[in-house]
Scaffold this motif. Structure first.
Motif, PDB file in Angstrom:
ATOM      1  N   PRO A  33       0.807  -1.226   0.000  1.00 37.66           N
ATOM      2  CA  PRO A  33       0.000   0.000   0.000  1.00 37.66           C
ATOM      3  C   PRO A  33       0.845   1.283   0.000  1.00 37.66           C
ATOM      4  N   ALA A  34       1.998   1.242   0.660  1.00 41.84           N
ATOM      5  CA  ALA A  34       2.865   2.419   0.730  1.00 41.84           C
ATOM      6  C   ALA A  34       3.845   2.475  -0.439  1.00 41.84           C
ATOM      7  N   GLY A  35       3.893   1.419  -1.252  1.00 40.22           N
ATOM      8  CA  GLY A  35       4.841   1.381  -2.361  1.00 40.22           C
ATOM      9  C   GLY A  35       6.275   1.376  -1.881  1.00 40.22           C
ATOM     10  N   PHE A  36       6.534   0.604  -0.808  1.00 30.09           N
ATOM     11  CA  PHE A  36       7.852   0.621  -0.178  1.00 30.09           C
ATOM     12  C   PHE A  36       8.456  -0.777  -0.123  1.00 30.09           C
ATOM     13  N   LEU A  37       9.722  -0.864  -0.484  1.00 25.79           N
ATOM     14  CA  LEU A  37      10.536  -2.066  -0.296  1.00 25.79           C
ATOM     15  C   LEU A  37      11.918  -1.585   0.091  1.00 25.79           C
ATOM     16  N   GLY A  38      12.387  -1.983   1.260  1.00 28.06           N
ATOM     17  CA  GLY A  38      13.703  -1.553   1.720  1.00 28.06           C
ATOM     18  C   GLY A  38      14.427  -2.662   2.443  1.00 28.06           C
ATOM     19  N   VAL A  39      15.743  -2.624   2.357  1.00 35.74           N
ATOM     20  CA  VAL A  39      16.604  -3.573   3.054  1.00 35.74           C
ATOM     21  C   VAL A  39      17.722  -2.790   3.725  1.00 35.74           C
ATOM     22  N   LEU A  40      17.997  -3.126   4.975  1.00 38.22           N
ATOM     23  CA  LEU A  40      19.169  -2.621   5.685  1.00 38.22           C
ATOM     24  C   LEU A  40      19.994  -3.819   6.121  1.00 38.22           C
ATOM     25  N   THR A  41      21.319  -3.727   5.973  1.00 37.06           N
ATOM     26  CA  THR A  41      22.192  -4.827   6.368  1.00 37.06           C
ATOM     27  C   THR A  41      23.365  -4.294   7.183  1.00 37.06           C
ATOM     28  N   ALA A  66      24.188  -6.238  -2.469  1.00 41.87           N
ATOM     29  CA  ALA A  66      23.311  -6.585  -3.593  1.00 41.87           C
ATOM     30  C   ALA A  66      21.860  -6.672  -3.141  1.00 41.87           C
ATOM     31  N   LEU A  67      21.608  -7.198  -1.953  1.00 40.49           N
ATOM     32  CA  LEU A  67      20.241  -7.257  -1.435  1.00 40.49           C
ATOM     33  C   LEU A  67      19.657  -5.855  -1.306  1.00 40.49           C
ATOM     34  N   GLU A  68      20.449  -4.930  -0.768  1.00 43.28           N
ATOM     35  CA  GLU A  68      19.988  -3.547  -0.618  1.00 43.28           C
ATOM     36  C   GLU A  68      19.727  -2.915  -1.977  1.00 43.28           C
ATOM     37  N   ARG A  69      20.621  -3.144  -2.926  1.00 44.39           N
ATOM     38  CA  ARG A  69      20.490  -2.537  -4.258  1.00 44.39           C
ATOM     39  C   ARG A  69      19.291  -3.107  -5.020  1.00 44.39           C
ATOM     40  N   ILE A  70      19.055  -4.400  -4.885  1.00 48.41           N
ATOM     41  CA  ILE A  70      17.898  -5.013  -5.555  1.00 48.41           C
ATOM     42  C   ILE A  70      16.608  -4.444  -4.980  1.00 48.41           C
TER      43      ILE A  70
END
Length: 129
Positions: A33-41, A66-70
């Motif tokens: 719903p928020a149009g959000f996908l994020g990863v922090l490592t 790579a996980l963060e960039r994807i």
């Protein structure tokens, strides 16, 4: 912002599958719903050495990046990063037999997914000092 559903998973380094040991190294948050996908490592070298002394942390860092960039949809991160948000989420949380593995997916409600990502990262990855 009103509360919206979100999903999250924890990324773990699994040095030796047969031992069942895991070290949390990242968090993913997805809110359609928020149009959000994020990863922090984050990789704790000393802690990793306790699990797997022979593993050079510098071989793990590019995979975490790579996980963060994807998740961010970085065009330089390859064809997976060019998929839509939902497809990238499903690709990132798909079961894996590699050294970095996602946990099962959990769900919840949040108002700001960016803040939820930070909160989960601090709670599940960053060790207290």
């Amino acid at each position: 912002m009103a509360s919206s559903p979100f999903s999250y998973a924890v990324f773990r380094v699994v040095p030796r599958v047969e031992r069942g040991e895991r070290m949390n190294v990242g968090v993913l948050v997805f809110s359609r719903p928020a149009g959000f996908l994020g990863v922090l490592t984050q990789l704790d070298d000393a802690r990793l050495a306790g699990f797997w002394p022979e593993l050079d942390p510098e071989t793990v860092r590019p995979h975490l990046a790579a996980l963060e960039r994807i998740a961010a949809g970085d065009p330089g991160a390859g064809p997976i990063a060019e998929l839509d948000l939902t497809a990238r989420f499903h690709w990132l949380v798909a079961p894996s037999s590699t050294i970095i593995q996602p946990s099962e997916v959990h769900t919840g409600l949040c108002g700001e997914p960016e803040q939820e990502l930070e909160k989960l990262f601090r709670a599940l990855v960053v060790l207290p000092e």
